[in-house]
Design a protein around this motif. Structure first.
Motif, PDB file in Angstrom:
ATOM      1  N   ILE A   1     -81.267 -40.999  37.520  1.00 32.45           N
ATOM      2  CA  ILE A   1     -80.162 -41.940  37.283  1.00 32.45           C
ATOM      3  C   ILE A   1     -78.920 -41.163  36.844  1.00 32.45           C
ATOM      4  O   ILE A   1     -77.801 -41.448  37.270  1.00 32.45           O
ATOM      5  CB  ILE A   1     -80.572 -43.006  36.245  1.00 32.45           C
ATOM      6  N   SER A   2     -79.123 -40.138  36.000  1.00 25.92           N
ATOM      7  CA  SER A   2     -77.972 -39.322  35.575  1.00 25.92           C
ATOM      8  C   SER A   2     -77.354 -38.628  36.777  1.00 25.92           C
ATOM      9  O   SER A   2     -76.130 -38.545  36.887  1.00 25.92           O
ATOM     10  CB  SER A   2     -78.405 -38.257  34.574  1.00 25.92           C
TER      11      SER A   2
ATOM     12  N   ALA B   1     -77.307 -39.676  39.793  1.00 25.61           N
ATOM     13  CA  ALA B   1     -76.559 -40.690  40.558  1.00 25.61           C
ATOM     14  C   ALA B   1     -75.204 -40.925  39.911  1.00 25.61           C
ATOM     15  O   ALA B   1     -74.173 -41.016  40.587  1.00 25.61           O
ATOM     16  CB  ALA B   1     -77.368 -41.986  40.606  1.00 25.61           C
ATOM     17  N   LYS B   2     -75.190 -40.998  38.578  1.00 27.14           N
ATOM     18  CA  LYS B   2     -73.928 -41.217  37.856  1.00 27.14           C
ATOM     19  C   LYS B   2     -72.976 -40.050  38.070  1.00 27.14           C
ATOM     20  O   LYS B   2     -71.773 -40.225  38.265  1.00 27.14           O
ATOM     21  CB  LYS B   2     -74.214 -41.358  36.356  1.00 27.14           C
TER      22      LYS B   2
ATOM     23  N   GLY C   1     -71.453 -40.215  41.458  1.00 25.26           N
ATOM     24  CA  GLY C   1     -70.386 -41.230  41.491  1.00 25.26           C
ATOM     25  C   GLY C   1     -69.115 -40.685  40.873  1.00 25.26           C
ATOM     26  O   GLY C   1     -68.007 -40.883  41.405  1.00 25.26           O
ATOM     27  N   ASN C   2     -69.253 -39.970  39.753  1.00 24.93           N
ATOM     28  CA  ASN C   2     -68.072 -39.401  39.086  1.00 24.93           C
ATOM     29  C   ASN C   2     -67.387 -38.333  39.937  1.00 24.93           C
ATOM     30  O   ASN C   2     -66.165 -38.245  39.950  1.00 24.93           O
ATOM     31  CB  ASN C   2     -68.488 -38.781  37.754  1.00 24.93           C
TER      32      ASN C   2
ATOM     33  N   PRO D   1     -79.943 -46.399  42.596  1.00 28.08           N
ATOM     34  CA  PRO D   1     -79.076 -45.888  41.521  1.00 28.08           C
ATOM     35  C   PRO D   1     -77.754 -45.323  42.057  1.00 28.08           C
ATOM     36  O   PRO D   1     -76.703 -45.517  41.455  1.00 28.08           O
ATOM     37  CB  PRO D   1     -79.911 -44.781  40.865  1.00 28.08           C
TER      38      PRO D   1
ATOM     39  N   TYR E   1     -75.331 -48.128  42.995  1.00 32.37           N
ATOM     40  CA  TYR E   1     -74.731 -48.769  41.828  1.00 32.37           C
ATOM     41  C   TYR E   1     -73.736 -47.853  41.118  1.00 32.37           C
ATOM     42  O   TYR E   1     -73.001 -48.293  40.254  1.00 32.37           O
ATOM     43  CB  TYR E   1     -75.821 -49.223  40.843  1.00 32.37           C
ATOM     44  N   SER E   2     -73.755 -46.564  41.439  1.00 27.96           N
ATOM     45  CA  SER E   2     -72.868 -45.629  40.741  1.00 27.96           C
ATOM     46  C   SER E   2     -71.614 -45.302  41.540  1.00 27.96           C
ATOM     47  O   SER E   2     -70.768 -44.562  41.062  1.00 27.96           O
ATOM     48  CB  SER E   2     -73.604 -44.311  40.466  1.00 27.96           C
TER      49      SER E   2
ATOM     50  N   LEU F   1     -75.140 -39.244  29.956  1.00 23.95           N
ATOM     51  CA  LEU F   1     -74.584 -40.008  31.066  1.00 23.95           C
ATOM     52  C   LEU F   1     -73.104 -40.247  30.872  1.00 23.95           C
ATOM     53  O   LEU F   1     -72.634 -40.444  29.753  1.00 23.95           O
ATOM     54  CB  LEU F   1     -75.282 -41.359  31.151  1.00 23.95           C
TER      55      LEU F   1
ATOM     56  N   GLN G   1     -74.527 -48.205  31.793  1.00 28.36           N
ATOM     57  CA  GLN G   1     -74.566 -49.081  32.970  1.00 28.36           C
ATOM     58  C   GLN G   1     -74.473 -50.534  32.524  1.00 28.36           C
ATOM     59  O   GLN G   1     -75.079 -50.948  31.550  1.00 28.36           O
ATOM     60  CB  GLN G   1     -75.878 -48.837  33.695  1.00 28.36           C
TER      61      GLN G   1
ATOM     62  N   GLU H   1     -80.889 -45.000  31.025  1.00 28.86           N
ATOM     63  CA  GLU H   1     -81.716 -43.845  31.400  1.00 28.86           C
ATOM     64  C   GLU H   1     -83.096 -43.900  30.727  1.00 28.86           C
ATOM     65  O   GLU H   1     -84.030 -43.264  31.178  1.00 28.86           O
ATOM     66  CB  GLU H   1     -81.010 -42.512  31.110  1.00 28.86           C
TER      67      GLU H   1
END
Ligand code: SF4
Length: 969
Positions: A286-287, A289-290, A293-294, A325, A328-329, A650, A654, A955
């Motif tokens: 998940i991290s 994915a974040k 996205g960033n 994930p 969503y990011s 993160l 979320q 997370e």
């Protein structure tokens, strides 16, 4: 960041389009272009149109599999149908010893895979299976003359029958004119000289291949010799010309075996390009994915806001499980997205929904014994899972009374169909009607299950579509499109199952249908093939074949995924595979290396993201490919810059779509009080510290952690075995000084005691001696022997300082009571309980030991701030160690130390818990602080105004067994 308008190396497909225009402009439409996958064809056609700028008849484009089916004039049959056909062969061969369909499918799939490989690699099945059974017979030969066990006899029989299975199965399929992939490829390879292709196409061009099976190699080679075909390769000198580079292994092999006169094309992009490669570690998927996205937001927002320009950027998911994930990011700047990958169907929430329903009916049958009728009743925990599921919640309005809370509040263990239906509001008649079927007696009529599932899917589809119509929005709603896609995939799968199963009479048990459904789902991937010529490209690794991107973000660059490593789903051992020229994991590693390096070849801005957490067996370190490029690429070309970083937290929390919130009504509060009476363990309080809702599910509702991840099961087995074996080994020495001689005795006894621990855990001797359990057995012996050697060294060191070690207790149950004021008025007594693995005394100091076989980081026993113990998950181990010390302190007068012996880092010895004052001795001031922490946690736990809510730190949900219930999967 490198400007993508500079340093322009032509992409591979651009070269291919130029080549076709230069050499075949007059008869483009008569060409047949064959790619490794379907995806690249659309890109090529687009490039041709761009370059020709006139109307033209495009060439015929195929994936290699479609090409084989086309020229063989055959179709590849669905997997479930193949399994059923193979089962018929099994029954015919084994007669009265045939297994039930349920037992058969566990290894039937493996057999199908092996038959497929045998044909793809044109191996003589009689030779291979004959050799295999002889080799198995020799390996089982007992030199001491002991007769074979029943298990070994069965095992040998299976291997001896494989040739008959293969022969009968392929004959049976041929007589029905159906086939699996390998059968089609073998057919084409064996008949290639007689298949007339000249009438179909002027020329066949094979584009972008790397790994070729023997059948593919034979077909391509023959067509080239007959001057009916050409092949265009894509490779770079960096890996193709260096024998040490595994990425070039198969290219070098192909050059030798196919021997084309011109090798088109061997480029030198790694030498001549400018690249920036950023390597970023993150704690979990998940991290990652974040972080991805960033990166898109910060570095590529201009590109991704333009549908055409964003084509230059690809997000590559090595692990397809990260699709949701990542979706969503994504930042709002992404205007268009094209997803090209197979999404594992088992990740769809609706799968867990159906899985739960099957389990609910199976439980209903179990609980309603001996007579079960139409009036079967359902267990309340199963109903909670059912009504808390996101798919069900989405059918009800948010403001309606939460059915889960009603079920809990009524305090009723078994529920009948009418009682459950009464919970559904009257204005939801369509839902009620569907539930009537969902709750009808599936055990009596197992086949009704598929009809119910199909109806339920239709209802969900209707509800999503009508909701979509109501919400007019300009934004792209990936979530809705994906939900509809997988519902469609499920209805297709259920329909297929229904049709296929109508031909076998044996599937009468609900549990067989359940297992078949689960197996089929786990083998199915939902293919997403969106509009490929626009938008940010979100792809699986295999879908990137033949494509090039300027900007690349690749996730999960970890061992076990990239490359995939030694996973085996085969009855054929690796050494025999090698002898018969079948592909082994080494070949798979080379394939992955090629895809990885080829993708990097022309890219300019690269982000390689990896998971920093390894699993309990040490698997999942960052990929060796990362270490290779760090070591080699900057030396090879000084214009390649590499940077490394780790993201420890993160970027943002979320937002939570919907929440289950459990109020502490009287019923729930009483459950809590009961628990206070029975005893609160550190694991329970740790669960609460991490997520209040998880604590509620695990410790109040007692929902089981249905852990299906095999690695986790193996780790638990290993941990339990080591704990038990150490207990038995040390037991004779309780209250005694431990001497070197005692430890030497333990070394001799270790193996037999570990074996006994396996037997006590209900493993048979055969299971200990073969396969995965044998590996765990060997690992346990190694770890315990290392541990005892370390203990010997420790005792020697103590002796030099004139000290001794006395073993005080093992697995000691400890209790204590704590008084707290809750809800501002009520004084309650909470019993605390815990069990330390071992307590020693050294130089008048008590040493509390916790053994850990799983992952452990020294930082986890370093308390920097007492506040961290309130709710920081990385303090779980510290909390547990302090808890034990707190329980032990009244029974002993000694000063106390508490810590961990990690079997992963045995040489490092005892890892002391370190207090915020930086000492390893825990004193009374520390205990006061800890008591304060405990008071705070427990007061909140019993506060009636604070509900059991899900954690806000998403997370923490990554490995939670309830992630699906909480909509956090
Ligand atoms: S999935 Fe997350 S919110 Fe739900 S119980 Fe688990 S940790 Fe808590």
């Amino acid at each position: 960041m490198i400007d993508t308008n500079t340093n322009n190396n032509a992409s591979f497909l651009s070269k291919v389009s130029d080549y076709l225009i230069d050499n075949y402009s007059e008869n483009l439409s008569e060409l047949c272009i064959v790619f490794p996958n379907r995806r690249a064809g659309l890109f090529l056609k687009n490039l041709l149109a761009d370059k020709l700028r006139k109307t033209f008849w495009s060439p015929k484009v195929f994936s290699i599999e479609d090409f084989m089916c086309e020229i063989a004039n055959k179709k590849i049959t669905e997997n479930i149908r193949l399994l059923i056909e193979l089962y018929a062969v099994h029954k015919n061969i084994e007669k009265e010893n045939a297994k039930s369909f349920d037992e058969f499918i566990r290894w039937g799939q493996m057999l199908l895979n092996d038959f497929n490989e045998v044909d793809l690699y044109l191996v003589n099945a009689n030779d291979l299976f004959g050799y295999l059974s002889e080799s198995k017979a020799i390996s089982l030969w007992n030199t001491d003359g002991k007769p074979l066990t029943a298990y070994q006899i069965k095992y040998l029989h299976l291997y001896k029958s494989l040739a008959s299975y293969y022969k009968e199965f392929t004959n049976q399929l041929a007589s029905k004119n159906i086939a699996y992939q390998g059968m089609v490829y073998r057919f084409v390879a064996e008949n290639i000289e007689n298949i007339d292709l000249t009438k179909k196409w002027h020329k066949i061009i094979f584009v972008g291949f790397n790994a070729l099976t023997t059948s593919e190699e034979k077909i391509i080679k023959k067509l080239i010799q007959l001057e009916k075909a050409e092949i265009l390769w894509d490779a770079d000198k960096y890996y193709a010309e260096n024998n040490m580079q595994e990425a070039g292994t198969l290219i070098r092999k192909n050059i030798k075996s196919i021997g084309t006169k011109d090798f088109n094309w061997l480029s030198d992009d790694f030498k001549n390009s400018i690249k920036e490669i950023n390597i970023i570690g993150a704690v979990n998927g998940i991290s990652q994915a974040k972080v991805a996205g960033n990166i898109i937001k910060e570095k590529f927002s201009t590109l991704v806001s333009d549908a055409k320009l964003s084509l230059k950027t690809a997000l590559v998911l090595v692990d397809e499980n990260l699709l949701l994930p990542v979706l969503y990011s994504l930042p709002p700047e992404v205007v268009q997205l094209n997803i090209t990958m197979g999404f594992p169907l088992k990740n769809a929430p609706v799968y867990t929904f159906f899985d739960n329903i099957f389990a609910m009916h199976e439980n209903a049958k179990r609980f309603n014994k001996p007579e079960f009728s139409d009036k079967q009743s359902f267990y309340f925990k199963d109903l909670i899972k059912l009504f808390a599921h996101p798919n069900i919640l989405s059918l009800f309005n948010a403001n309606e009374e939460h059915i889960v809370e009603t079920i809990i509040a009524r305090n009723k263990v078994f529920w009948q169909q009418e009682e459950i239906l009464a919970l559904i509001p009257e204005n939801k008649s369509d839902i009620k009607e569907n539930f009537k079927k969902l709750l009808s007696n599936w055990n009596v009529q197992p086949n009704i299950s598929f009809e119910c599932m199909a109806n339920f899917i239709a209802m969900l589809q209707k509800s999503i579509i009508s909701e979509k119509k109501q919400v007019e929005t300009e934004e792209i709603d990936f979530k809705v499109d994906i939900e509809l896609s997988y519902l469609f995939a499920f209805s297709k799968l259920i329909n297929n199952l229904q049709c296929s199963l109508s031909s076998i009479a044996d599937v009468v048990e609900l549990k067989t249908l359940h297992s078949l459904f689960s197996q089929t789902v786990s083998l199915t991937k939902l293919p997403f093939y969106g509009e490929p010529l626009k938008g940010l490209q979100l792809m699986g690794l295999l879908e990137t074949r033949t494509l090039d991107f300027d900007n690349l973000i690749i996730l999960s660059v970890n061992e076990g995924l990239l490359p995939s490593g030694k996973t085996s789903n085969s009855l054929i051992p690796v050494d025999i595979k090698r002898q018969f020229n079948l592909a082994t994991y080494n070949d798979h590693d080379s394939i992955y290396a090629y895809h990885f390096y080829r993708l990097l070849q022309r890219a300019k801005n690269v982000y390689l993201l990896y998971n920093t957490e390894t699993d309990d067996f040490g698997k999942g370190e960052r990929s060796r490919f990362i270490n290779q490029i760090i070591d080699e690429l900057p030396k090879y070309n000084s214009n390649i810059k590499i940077s490394e970083s780790i993201v420890s937290s993160l970027p943002e929390k979320q937002l939570i779509d919907y929440t289950i919130s459990i109020k502490k009504n009287e019923f729930v509060y009483n459950m809590l009080k009961k628990m206070a009476n029975n005893g609160m363990s550190p694991s329970a309080i740790n669960a609460y510290r991490n997520c209040k809702l998880k604590f509620y599910f695990l410790y109040l509702l007692k929902l089981k952690e249905t852990e299906s991840v095999q690695e986790k099961i193996d780790a638990i087995t290993l941990g339990n075995i080591i704990h038990e074996a150490l207990h038995v080994l040390y037991k004779p020495y309780i209250n005694r000084i431990i001497e070197k001689a005692h430890l030497e005795v333990m070394l001799k006894e270790a193996e037999s005691i570990i074996k006994q621990a396996f037997l006590n855990a209900k493993f048979s001797i055969d299971e200990i001696n073969f396969g995965k359990n044998h590996l765990i057995f060997k690992v346990a012996i190694k770890l315990i022997s290392n541990f005892i050697h370390q203990e010997i060294k420790y005792i020697d060191d103590l002796k030099k300082d004139n000290n001794i070690l006395t073993l005080m207790v093992l697995e000691k149950d400890m209790y204590k009571q704590i008084n707290i004021l809750v809800n501002k008025e009520e004084n309650i007594i909470i019993k605390l309980k815990g069990k330390a693995d071992r307590i020693d005394s050294i130089a008048n100091t008590l040493r509390i030991i916790d053994y850990k076989t799983g992952y452990f980081d020294k930082k986890e026993v370093l308390i920097k701030d007492w506040e961290d113990l309130i709710n920081k998950p990385f303090m779980d181990k510290s909390f547990q160690l302090l808890f034990y010390a707190y329980l032990a302190k009244d029974d002993y007068n000694n000063s106390i130390q508490s810590g961990i012996i990690s079997f992963r880092n045995i040489k490092e010895g005892f890892h002391y818990l370190i207090t915020p004052e930086n000492t390893k001795n825990i004193n009374n001031i520390d205990f006061n602080y800890f008591e304060n922490v405990l008071q705070q946690i427990l007061t909140e736990m019993f506060d009636k105004n604070i509900p059991f809510n899900p954690t806000e730190e998403i997370e923490r949900c990554t490995y939670c067994p309830f992630a699906m219930i909480c909509n956090r999967a």
